[in-house]
Design a protein around this motif. Structure first.
Motif, short mmCIF file in Angstrom:
data_model
loop_
_atom_site.label_atom_id
_atom_site.label_comp_id
_atom_site.label_asym_id
_atom_site.label_seq_id
_atom_site.Cartn_x
_atom_site.Cartn_y
_atom_site.Cartn_z
N LYS A 366 28.96 -16.70 -43.60
CA LYS A 366 29.26 -15.68 -42.60
C LYS A 366 30.75 -15.41 -42.57
O LYS A 366 31.56 -16.32 -42.72
CB LYS A 366 28.79 -16.14 -41.21
CG LYS A 366 27.28 -16.18 -41.05
CD LYS A 366 26.92 -16.60 -39.63
CE LYS A 366 25.41 -16.66 -39.43
NZ LYS A 366 25.06 -17.10 -38.05
N ASN A 367 31.12 -14.14 -42.37
CA ASN A 367 32.54 -13.80 -42.41
C ASN A 367 33.16 -13.80 -41.02
O ASN A 367 32.50 -14.06 -40.01
CB ASN A 367 32.76 -12.45 -43.10
CG ASN A 367 32.03 -11.32 -42.39
OD1 ASN A 367 31.76 -11.38 -41.19
ND2 ASN A 367 31.69 -10.27 -43.12
N ALA A 368 34.45 -13.46 -40.97
CA ALA A 368 35.20 -13.50 -39.71
C ALA A 368 34.65 -12.52 -38.69
O ALA A 368 34.68 -12.79 -37.49
CB ALA A 368 36.68 -13.23 -39.98
N PHE A 369 34.16 -11.38 -39.15
CA PHE A 369 33.61 -10.40 -38.21
C PHE A 369 32.38 -10.96 -37.49
O PHE A 369 32.17 -10.71 -36.30
CB PHE A 369 33.27 -9.09 -38.92
CG PHE A 369 34.47 -8.34 -39.40
CD1 PHE A 369 35.39 -7.83 -38.50
CD2 PHE A 369 34.71 -8.14 -40.75
CE1 PHE A 369 36.52 -7.13 -38.92
CE2 PHE A 369 35.82 -7.46 -41.20
CZ PHE A 369 36.73 -6.94 -40.27
N SER A 370 31.57 -11.73 -38.21
CA SER A 370 30.42 -12.38 -37.59
C SER A 370 30.88 -13.41 -36.56
O SER A 370 30.30 -13.53 -35.47
CB SER A 370 29.54 -13.07 -38.65
OG SER A 370 29.01 -12.12 -39.56
N LEU A 371 31.94 -14.15 -36.90
CA LEU A 371 32.49 -15.14 -35.98
C LEU A 371 33.02 -14.46 -34.72
O LEU A 371 32.79 -14.93 -33.60
CB LEU A 371 33.59 -15.93 -36.67
CG LEU A 371 34.34 -16.96 -35.83
CD1 LEU A 371 33.37 -18.01 -35.26
CD2 LEU A 371 35.43 -17.63 -36.66
N ILE A 372 33.73 -13.36 -34.90
CA ILE A 372 34.25 -12.60 -33.75
C ILE A 372 33.11 -12.16 -32.84
O ILE A 372 33.18 -12.26 -31.61
CB ILE A 372 35.06 -11.39 -34.24
CG1 ILE A 372 36.37 -11.86 -34.89
CG2 ILE A 372 35.37 -10.43 -33.07
CD1 ILE A 372 37.11 -10.78 -35.63
N SER A 373 32.05 -11.68 -33.45
CA SER A 373 30.89 -11.23 -32.68
C SER A 373 30.27 -12.37 -31.89
O SER A 373 29.91 -12.21 -30.72
CB SER A 373 29.85 -10.62 -33.63
OG SER A 373 28.69 -10.21 -32.93
N GLU A 374 30.17 -13.55 -32.51
CA GLU A 374 29.62 -14.72 -31.84
C GLU A 374 30.47 -15.12 -30.65
O GLU A 374 29.98 -15.49 -29.58
CB GLU A 374 29.48 -15.89 -32.81
CG GLU A 374 28.41 -15.71 -33.87
CD GLU A 374 27.01 -15.76 -33.28
OE1 GLU A 374 26.81 -16.50 -32.29
OE2 GLU A 374 26.12 -15.06 -33.80
N ILE A 375 31.80 -15.08 -30.82
CA ILE A 375 32.71 -15.44 -29.74
C ILE A 375 32.59 -14.46 -28.59
O ILE A 375 32.56 -14.84 -27.40
CB ILE A 375 34.17 -15.52 -30.24
CG1 ILE A 375 34.32 -16.64 -31.27
CG2 ILE A 375 35.14 -15.72 -29.08
CD1 ILE A 375 35.65 -16.65 -31.97
N GLN A 376 32.50 -13.18 -28.91
CA GLN A 376 32.39 -12.15 -27.88
C GLN A 376 31.13 -12.32 -27.05
O GLN A 376 31.14 -12.04 -25.84
CB GLN A 376 32.43 -10.76 -28.52
CG GLN A 376 33.80 -10.37 -29.03
CD GLN A 376 33.79 -9.06 -29.79
OE1 GLN A 376 32.77 -8.68 -30.37
NE2 GLN A 376 34.91 -8.36 -29.78
N LYS A 377 30.06 -12.78 -27.66
CA LYS A 377 28.80 -12.95 -26.93
C LYS A 377 28.92 -14.00 -25.83
O LYS A 377 28.21 -13.95 -24.83
CB LYS A 377 27.69 -13.35 -27.89
CG LYS A 377 27.25 -12.26 -28.85
CD LYS A 377 26.18 -12.79 -29.80
CE LYS A 377 25.78 -11.74 -30.83
NZ LYS A 377 24.79 -12.28 -31.80
N THR A 378 29.81 -14.97 -26.04
CA THR A 378 29.93 -16.07 -25.08
C THR A 378 31.10 -15.90 -24.13
O THR A 378 31.27 -16.72 -23.22
CB THR A 378 30.09 -17.41 -25.82
OG1 THR A 378 31.30 -17.39 -26.60
CG2 THR A 378 28.91 -17.65 -26.75
N SER A 379 31.92 -14.89 -24.34
CA SER A 379 33.13 -14.70 -23.52
C SER A 379 32.81 -14.02 -22.20
O SER A 379 31.90 -13.21 -22.12
CB SER A 379 34.17 -13.90 -24.30
OG SER A 379 34.51 -14.57 -25.48
#
Length: 379
Positions: A366-379
């Protein structure tokens, strides 16, 4: 008197931390930081997020030079103790850091989401009492891992509780190793500057480029002298082959190596330089117990493990969590300088495939954009 001053300082710090919990935080605003400078996973995640939300990403640093460097490439950066630095630390909804909250400003982080991207995969024992609580008794809300194997490793040695959200993804800093050449060149021109671009162009003039990246030694011994590398002899061989030997020491290493600069085919890189944009332009990595070994696997290029102080390193520096030979099956191992020189003299045969090791340490692409999306879901 010193004890009283320390008590007053600690009291003020916890007072600030308490105030920071009362601040209204903007979930879209993210602050990034890394104690070794503008580099590592926080840097590369910031560069990716800036392309999506350019006005909500801020680099926070304790170094004025670091702040100026980041601002020069068009990004928002502030000193941690400046008025704007304090303001953004108090109002950011997300803290992105490499090691712990000291990378940014832990005393202003109350109420923010804490995202630890860490700074390396590998087989060393890590953590300990000072790291197990990840600052003032609080764990990261999200921790970045790269595979199930590394997730187990991090959970055990960093004492991460089951409540920690561990996301498995490619390290943001390693994505650049997979870029096509034109995209990599564009990145260097935009973010790394003219000096790095000139250096990369210089590398292209050699038949082979060796990169020596030894890890640091906790016992602080002069391991370069102990390795018995004969730099004059090495340089003669390199000149004959039109090869270059790059030495890049770990930021924690403090050795005097100025005498080596006299050799034409040996180049010393500053410890503070970001090595990742340069890695794809090298041909052979020479290292020892460093986690760079596992990052370099992604390039499918040759590796030499120069293990001249193997026993001393395990005894006086770092213990390993797993069997060294089992998890370093790719590349060639040498235990003295004469054997290292013999490998450099000969035409190196390609090492066998490293797919098995990559599956262990890099099981998730998974790339950084996927990681960003995951973080946003929990913020």
């Amino acid at each position: 008197m010193n004890a009283i001053i320390k008590l007053i300082r600690k009291t003020l710090q916890y007072f600030l931390l308490g105030i920071s919990y009362c601040c209204i935080r903007n979930k879209i605003k993210w602050v990034f930081g890394c104690h070794t400078g503008f580099m590592d996973n926080p840097k590369y995640l910031m560069l990716q997020r800036v392309s999506l939300y350019p006005c909500t990403c801020y680099w926070i640093s304790s170094s004025k030079e670091d702040v100026i460097k980041v601002q020069k490439i068009g990004l928002k950066a502030y000193h941690k103790n400046s008025i704007l630095g304090i303001y953004h630390c108090l109002t950011a909804g997300v803290y992105i850091y490499s090691h712990d909250l000291y990378d940014i400003n832990k005393w202003l982080s109350g109420g923010a989401k804490r995202i630890c991207l860490w700074h390396g995969v590998g087989i060393k024992k890590i953590g300990g009492k000072t790291l197990s609580k990840h600052s003032y008794g609080q764990y990261p809300d999200i921790f970045l891992s790269t595979s199930p194997f590394m997730t187990t490793h991090f959970k055990y040695y960093l004492h991460l509780p089951d409540t920690t959200n561990i996301i498995e993804s490619m390290y943001p800093r390693c994505e650049i190793l997979l870029y096509p050449n034109h995209k990599l060149i564009d990145h260097i021109k935009k973010y790394e500057g003219e000096n790095m671009m000139n250096f990369v162009n210089r590398l292209k003039t050699y038949n082979k480029v060796y990169l020596y990246m030894p890890t640091w030694r906790d016992d602080k011994r002069d391991f370069i002298s102990y390795s018995e590398i004969d730099f004059e002899q090495l340089n003669q061989i390199l000149e004959q082959q039109n090869s270059l030997f790059i030495l890049k020491l770990h930021p924690n290493t403090n050795l005097t190596i100025q005498a080596i600069t006299q050799y034409n085919n040996i180049h010393i890189l500053q410890k503070s330089i970001d090595i990742y944009p340069i890695l794809p332009f090298t041909d052979v990595l020479i290292t020892d117990y460093s986690s760079i070994y596992y990052d370099y696997l992604l390039l499918n290029k040759d590796v030499i493990l120069f293990l001249f102080d193997f026993d001393n390193y395990l005894k006086n520096c770092r213990e390993l969590a797993y069997d060294f030979n089992q998890y370093t099956t790719f590349g060639k191992k040498v235990y003295c300088f004469s054997d290292l020189l013999a490998l450099i003299k000969q035409k190196n045969e390609k090492s066998k495939k490293c797919n098995d090791l990559k599956k262990i340490f890099w099981a998730n692409n998974k790339n950084a954009f996927s990681l960003i999306s995951e973080i946003q879901k929990t913020s």
